[in-house]
Design a protein around this motif. Structure first.
Motif, PDB file in Angstrom:
ATOM      1  N   THR A 227       0.851  -1.324  -0.246  1.00 43.27           N
ATOM      2  CA  THR A 227      -0.087   0.125   0.001  1.00 43.27           C
ATOM      3  C   THR A 227       0.937   0.944   0.225  1.00 43.27           C
ATOM      4  O   THR A 227       1.870   1.353   0.134  1.00 43.27           O
ATOM      5  N   LEU A 228       0.381   1.909  -0.318  1.00 45.22           N
ATOM      6  CA  LEU A 228       1.022   3.547  -0.079  1.00 45.22           C
ATOM      7  C   LEU A 228       0.937   4.313   1.051  1.00 45.22           C
ATOM      8  O   LEU A 228       0.325   3.910   1.792  1.00 45.22           O
ATOM      9  N   PRO A 229       2.050   4.889   1.330  1.00 42.26           N
ATOM     10  CA  PRO A 229       1.999   5.842   2.667  1.00 42.26           C
ATOM     11  C   PRO A 229       0.967   6.836   2.692  1.00 42.26           C
ATOM     12  O   PRO A 229       0.550   6.886   2.106  1.00 42.26           O
ATOM     13  N   THR A 230       0.672   6.574   4.251  1.00 45.48           N
ATOM     14  CA  THR A 230      -0.551   7.322   4.306  1.00 45.48           C
ATOM     15  C   THR A 230      -0.096   8.998   4.552  1.00 45.48           C
ATOM     16  O   THR A 230       1.386   9.185   5.242  1.00 45.48           O
ATOM     17  N   VAL A 231      -1.017   9.678   3.889  1.00 43.08           N
ATOM     18  CA  VAL A 231      -0.841  11.377   4.413  1.00 43.08           C
ATOM     19  C   VAL A 231      -1.420  12.348   5.819  1.00 43.08           C
ATOM     20  O   VAL A 231      -2.646  11.640   5.235  1.00 43.08           O
ATOM     21  N   PRO A 232      -0.751  12.353   6.747  1.00 48.26           N
ATOM     22  CA  PRO A 232      -1.140  12.989   7.571  1.00 48.26           C
ATOM     23  C   PRO A 232      -2.155  14.385   6.664  1.00 48.26           C
ATOM     24  O   PRO A 232      -1.966  14.974   5.860  1.00 48.26           O
ATOM     25  N   GLY A 233      -3.128  14.400   7.211  1.00 45.15           N
ATOM     26  CA  GLY A 233      -4.511  15.658   7.294  1.00 45.15           C
ATOM     27  C   GLY A 233      -5.308  15.015   5.748  1.00 45.15           C
ATOM     28  O   GLY A 233      -6.110  15.976   5.680  1.00 45.15           O
ATOM     29  N   SER A 234      -4.748  13.618   4.829  1.00 41.89           N
ATOM     30  CA  SER A 234      -5.706  13.626   3.781  1.00 41.89           C
ATOM     31  C   SER A 234      -7.247  13.015   3.977  1.00 41.89           C
ATOM     32  O   SER A 234      -7.491  12.439   4.720  1.00 41.89           O
ATOM     33  N   THR A 235      -8.011  13.308   3.892  1.00 42.66           N
ATOM     34  CA  THR A 235      -9.685  13.646   4.079  1.00 42.66           C
ATOM     35  C   THR A 235     -10.572  12.991   2.933  1.00 42.66           C
ATOM     36  O   THR A 235     -10.647  13.749   2.755  1.00 42.66           O
ATOM     37  N   VAL A 236     -11.120  12.424   3.352  1.00 40.19           N
ATOM     38  CA  VAL A 236     -12.403  12.516   2.304  1.00 40.19           C
ATOM     39  C   VAL A 236     -13.897  11.680   2.493  1.00 40.19           C
ATOM     40  O   VAL A 236     -13.901  11.465   3.935  1.00 40.19           O
ATOM     41  N   GLY A 237     -14.747  12.601   1.899  1.00 43.13           N
ATOM     42  CA  GLY A 237     -16.327  12.376   2.710  1.00 43.13           C
ATOM     43  C   GLY A 237     -16.883  11.095   1.668  1.00 43.13           C
ATOM     44  O   GLY A 237     -17.006  11.131   0.763  1.00 43.13           O
ATOM     45  N   ILE A 238     -17.909  10.519   2.700  1.00 38.37           N
ATOM     46  CA  ILE A 238     -19.408   9.589   2.089  1.00 38.37           C
ATOM     47  C   ILE A 238     -19.783  10.198   1.933  1.00 38.37           C
ATOM     48  O   ILE A 238     -20.819   9.367   3.392  1.00 38.37           O
ATOM     49  N   VAL A 239     -20.667  10.362   1.431  1.00 42.39           N
ATOM     50  CA  VAL A 239     -22.694  10.985   2.093  1.00 42.39           C
ATOM     51  C   VAL A 239     -22.873   9.507   1.152  1.00 42.39           C
ATOM     52  O   VAL A 239     -22.709   9.742  -0.175  1.00 42.39           O
ATOM     53  N   ALA A 240     -23.817   8.205   1.622  1.00 36.66           N
ATOM     54  CA  ALA A 240     -24.834   7.043   1.508  1.00 36.66           C
ATOM     55  C   ALA A 240     -26.192   7.294   1.371  1.00 36.66           C
ATOM     56  O   ALA A 240     -26.722   8.137   2.777  1.00 36.66           O
ATOM     57  N   ASN A 241     -27.120   8.377   0.836  1.00 41.30           N
ATOM     58  CA  ASN A 241     -28.246   8.524   0.757  1.00 41.30           C
ATOM     59  C   ASN A 241     -29.026   7.613   0.848  1.00 41.30           C
ATOM     60  O   ASN A 241     -29.450   6.672  -0.116  1.00 41.30           O
ATOM     61  N   PRO A 242     -29.760   7.082   2.661  1.00 42.10           N
ATOM     62  CA  PRO A 242     -30.474   5.389   2.378  1.00 42.10           C
ATOM     63  C   PRO A 242     -32.487   5.683   1.301  1.00 42.10           C
ATOM     64  O   PRO A 242     -32.597   4.535   1.569  1.00 42.10           O
ATOM     65  N   MET A 243     -32.491   6.903   1.038  1.00 38.25           N
ATOM     66  CA  MET A 243     -33.618   6.910   0.033  1.00 38.25           C
ATOM     67  C   MET A 243     -34.047   6.585  -0.764  1.00 38.25           C
ATOM     68  O   MET A 243     -34.886   6.703  -2.164  1.00 38.25           O
ATOM     69  N   SER A 244     -32.581   6.518  -2.070  1.00 38.84           N
ATOM     70  CA  SER A 244     -32.333   6.610  -3.506  1.00 38.84           C
ATOM     71  C   SER A 244     -32.920   5.913  -3.774  1.00 38.84           C
ATOM     72  O   SER A 244     -32.569   4.061  -2.998  1.00 38.84           O
TER      73      SER A 244
END
Length: 367
Positions: free
Chosen positions: A16-33
């Motif tokens: 795997t690639l080294p972790t980059v401090p501060g890197s952030t991803v958001g995930i929004v899963a709409n349960p109604m879709s």
């Protein structure tokens, strides 16, 4: 609420690639879709929330592998986030690395588009570099209202899926992770989408794909499912392989997502029309649609709706009722949301060999 990944910050797992401090991803899963009336009037599929959970798990595996430090996950009352939490608690200690997982909680869950808007705003405030959105066109539209300059990556789990592209979640997560860790140059990672702006007296709406004018005079179930009532369609982009009303324009006058212009189509009953287009206007529904004329839709040029009374639908859902005293205009604009370009990100990764290691390096890691 925070739940640390089992691999934590002890260092990258093998390969795997080294972790980059501060890197952030958001995930929004709409349960109604993927749950509206089109399952009754067409053959649209039901997208179960269990599969949305599975998609999130694949996104976590991919973002972890490319070095994302933190993933912000939406919460809901219908089991998507709950399934993710259960899976995390059951993970084996030797499983591949996940990012640190933080659940974003709202003060109140309404089950409406407001949840998506509020979750996106909260994730931006907490430093998300990209926000992955699981839903249909309506979910993507809600997310874009609060995404600002943060790129969004819509993944198809809804009914109308012209705006979200169909990507396997592992591939999508890899692209999102490469953006969040800044391993791919910003200019290669996203593009600015077009948007259609509708004005009717005090009412204002936007659409990412299409605006349709119908002679039906009430909003009702919101979903469009009576093609004989349709009179005008305006498209931000029109792809010949699309499903939905934009497919009419796509089969007549294709316009890509990144071209500056859109397409405008005036419709008529097939027996009165100049042209007839056999179009897939809904899953399992392919009908001849009469067309009076088709023309390019230039950015910044308002188009006045010619219908005297009816409703306006944005991205497949009726939102505005209007009458003779309410002029309606539709304007194409170039200032839509930023969208992650999966193809460009992974092409850049291949050019830069970001995911390629020499065999001796991998051997040393394993030892």
């Amino acid at each position: 609420m925070q739940h640390g990944g089992l691999n934590g910050r002890a260092g990258p797992a093998a390969g795997t690639l080294p972790t980059v401090p501060g890197s952030t991803v958001g995930i929004v899963a709409n349960p109604m879709s993927g749950r509206d009336i089109r399952r009754l009037v067409a053959q649209a599929s039901v997208f179960p929330n269990a599969e949305k959970t599975n998609m999130v798990l694949r996104l976590l595996a991919a973002t972890g592998a490319v070095g994302v430090e933190t993933v912000l996950m939406s919460t809901d009352s219908m089991g998507v986030a709950g399934g993710v939490l259960r899976a995390q608690r059951k993970r084996r200690s030797d499983a591949g690395r996940w990012p640190e997982l933080e659940f974003v909680q709202l003060d109140a869950i309404t089950g409406t588009a407001a949840d998506t808007r509020n979750l996106v705003a909260a994730m931006r405030a907490r430093g998300a570099a990209v926000i992955i959105v699981l839903g249909g066109d309506g979910t993507a539209r809600a997310a874009s209202a609060r995404s600002g300059e943060t790129p969004v990556l819509p993944l198809s789990t809804g009914t109308n899926n012209a705006f979200p592209e169909v990507w396997e979640a592992t591939v999508a997560g890899t692209a999102a992770g490469l953006l969040a860790t800044r391993r791919v140059p910003a200019e290669r990672s996203s593009y600015r989408a077009k948007v259609l702006r509708v004005e009717a007296a005090d009412a204002r709406e936007i659409a990412l794909v299409d605006v349709c004018v119908s002679t039906v005079t009430h909003v009702g179930s919101r979903a469009l499912w009576q093609p004989e009532t349709l009179r005008e369609v305006y498209c931000a982009f029109a792809e010949p392989h699309a499903i939905g009303l934009s497919s009419i324009a796509g089969l007549l006058h294709p316009a890509t997502r990144t071209e500056p212009h859109g397409v405008a189509v005036r419709l008529a009953a097939p027996e009165l029309a100049r042209l007839s287009v056999l179009a897939p206007i809904a899953p399992g529904v392919i009908l001849p649609i009469g067309v009076r004329d088709v023309s390019p839709l230039r950015p910044g040029e308002p188009r006045m709706v010619a219908v005297e009374r009816g409703t306006v639908a944005v991205d497949g859902e009726r939102e505005i009722e209007f009458g003779p005293r309410t002029p309606v205009t539709v304007t194409l604009s170039a200032d839509g949301p930023r969208v992650l370009d999966v193809r460009s990100v992974l092409a850049a990764a291949a050019e830069r060999r970001l995911l390629v290691s020499e065999a001796r390096e991998l051997t040393q890691e394993v030892r």
